[in-house]
Design an enzyme around this catalytic site. Sequence first.
Site: not given
Length: 493
Positions: A109-110
Site C-alpha cells: 500500500f505504500k
Amino acid sequence: MYQSTRSNYTVSDTEAVLMGIAPDGGLFADPALIPGNGVPSFHAESCMGLPYTEMAGKIMSALLPGFSGFMAEITAVYPKKFSSDKITPLTKVGSNYALELYHGPTSAFKDVALSVLPLFITKAKEASGISETISILTATSGDTGKAALEGFHDVDGTDITVFFPDGGVSAMQKAQMVTQEGKNVRVCAVRGNFDDCQCGVKEAFAAAGKQGSENAKRLSSANSINIGRLVPQVVYYFSAYSQLIDCGEIRYGTPVDFAVPTGNFGDILAGYIALQLGLPIGRLICAANSNNVLADFISTGVYDRRRPFLKTVSPSMDILVSSNLERLLFYASEGDTELVSSLMAELNTKGIYTLTGKPLENIQKLFSTGSCSEEETAETIRDLWKNYGWLSDTHTAVAFNVLEKYKNSAAYTGNPCVVLSTASPFKFPAAVLSAIEGGADSASASLDDFALADKLSGQTGIPVPANLAGLKSKPVLHTDVIDPSELIRYVFS
C-alpha cells in the site's frame, strides 16, 4: 498552514513536506482538520465517480494547496505505475469488502503515497528555490523501505537512506531492499527492532540542526511522519466509498466502517482525515497483532510501550511506538500542543502516558479496536481462501479477524465494512502457505521465499507479481549492518 503538534511553530505545506518533521520533534498537522474547524470549500460528494487521478488531485489539492498547480502532473504517475485501472480496486469477500492496495510497483500500500512523494519533494524544492540535495531518511518495518527506494532512486537532487530491523522483515521484503539499484541510495540493517530504527531517524533529524556546516544536511522523510506521505493515503478511502456506490452497495451518505491493520498509525489516520473532509465514515477499526499497544490505548487511554517486543508473521505491524498517533492526539485534544508535548515527553522518559477526559472520549467515539493472535491470523488466511477463494497476506488477515470480532460486538450498527488490504500475500509466502496448508509442512520448511512463492502460486493458481518473481535473479548490493547507537554517525558519514 501546518503546525507542529508540540508547539505553535507553523510553516507552509511545501515547507512541511520538505522538512518532514518540526524542529521541536513534533509532526506537522493541519489545524483545519480539528473537528469543527473544517476544510474550506471542500465537498466530499463531488469526488464520487471521478477517475482515481482526478479524485486524487481534488483531495490532495485541498490538503496541500501549495501543490495544486502541479497536481495534474503529480497524479499522472498513477496509471503508469499501477496494474489496475482503478489503482486501488475493491473486491467483495463474503459479506465484507477488501480494498486491494497492492497493485503498485512494490506490491504494498505504500506505493500509493511513495509514487507521488518524490514529485512533492522536487516541486517543493523548485517552489522554495532550494538547490541543495535533499537527503531522505526512512525507517521501515518492511514495506515503506522498498516503496521509498522505488520512488526516489536516481531522482535528481535527492539521496535516500533506508534503515530496517535486522531479522525483523520478511525474506522477500529484505530482498526487495538489498537488491535496490540507484546511484543515490543506501540501505542498512539495524541490530534492533523497528522502534530502534524510527527513534534513530528522529534523533538524526534533531542532530541535523546541530551539525557543523561541513556535515550539515537538509533532511526529509519518506515515512508517514512526513505529511506528504500521509495525504495521498486519504484518497483511497474516497475511492473505496465511490466504488461501493458504483456497485450498488450504498447511496451517498451511508456510513461505512473501515478496518485497518495498524502499526505506525498512518494508514488509519488517513481515514480520520477523510472523515474530517466529510466522507461518511462510521467507525475506524484499529486492528493490532500481538504487539497490541494501540488496541490497549484506544480501549483504556493508557499507552504503555514497556512490554515485550514480539516478532510476528505480520512484521510491518511489529511496532510499539506509533508515530502518527501523535497527530491524532493533536486533533482529539483540539490542538492542545502543551498536552501533546507533555505526553510525548512522558513516553520518551517513562515509556508510558495516560490520556483522559474529552480527548479520549473523542477518540473512542470514532475508533474501535481489537487484536489478533498468530494462530488467529493463520486461521483467517485459511478461512478466507477456503470459503471465498481470496488470498490474504498476514497483515490483512489481522484486520479481517478483528473486523469479525467487532461485527459480533454491541458496537456494530450494521454498516457496510471495508478492510484495507495492505500487501500482496506473496511478500509473506512462508506464513501464507503454511496457513492454507493447515500448518507446518516439512517439505516446505527447506524452501527459500522464492520457491515458497512459486509453490503458493502453484497451489492457488494466482501468479507471483512480476516485481517479486524477478528478485531472485538480482544481486545483493547492500550489506551494511549497524548497532542502533551508530545510526546518526551513519547518516552523516
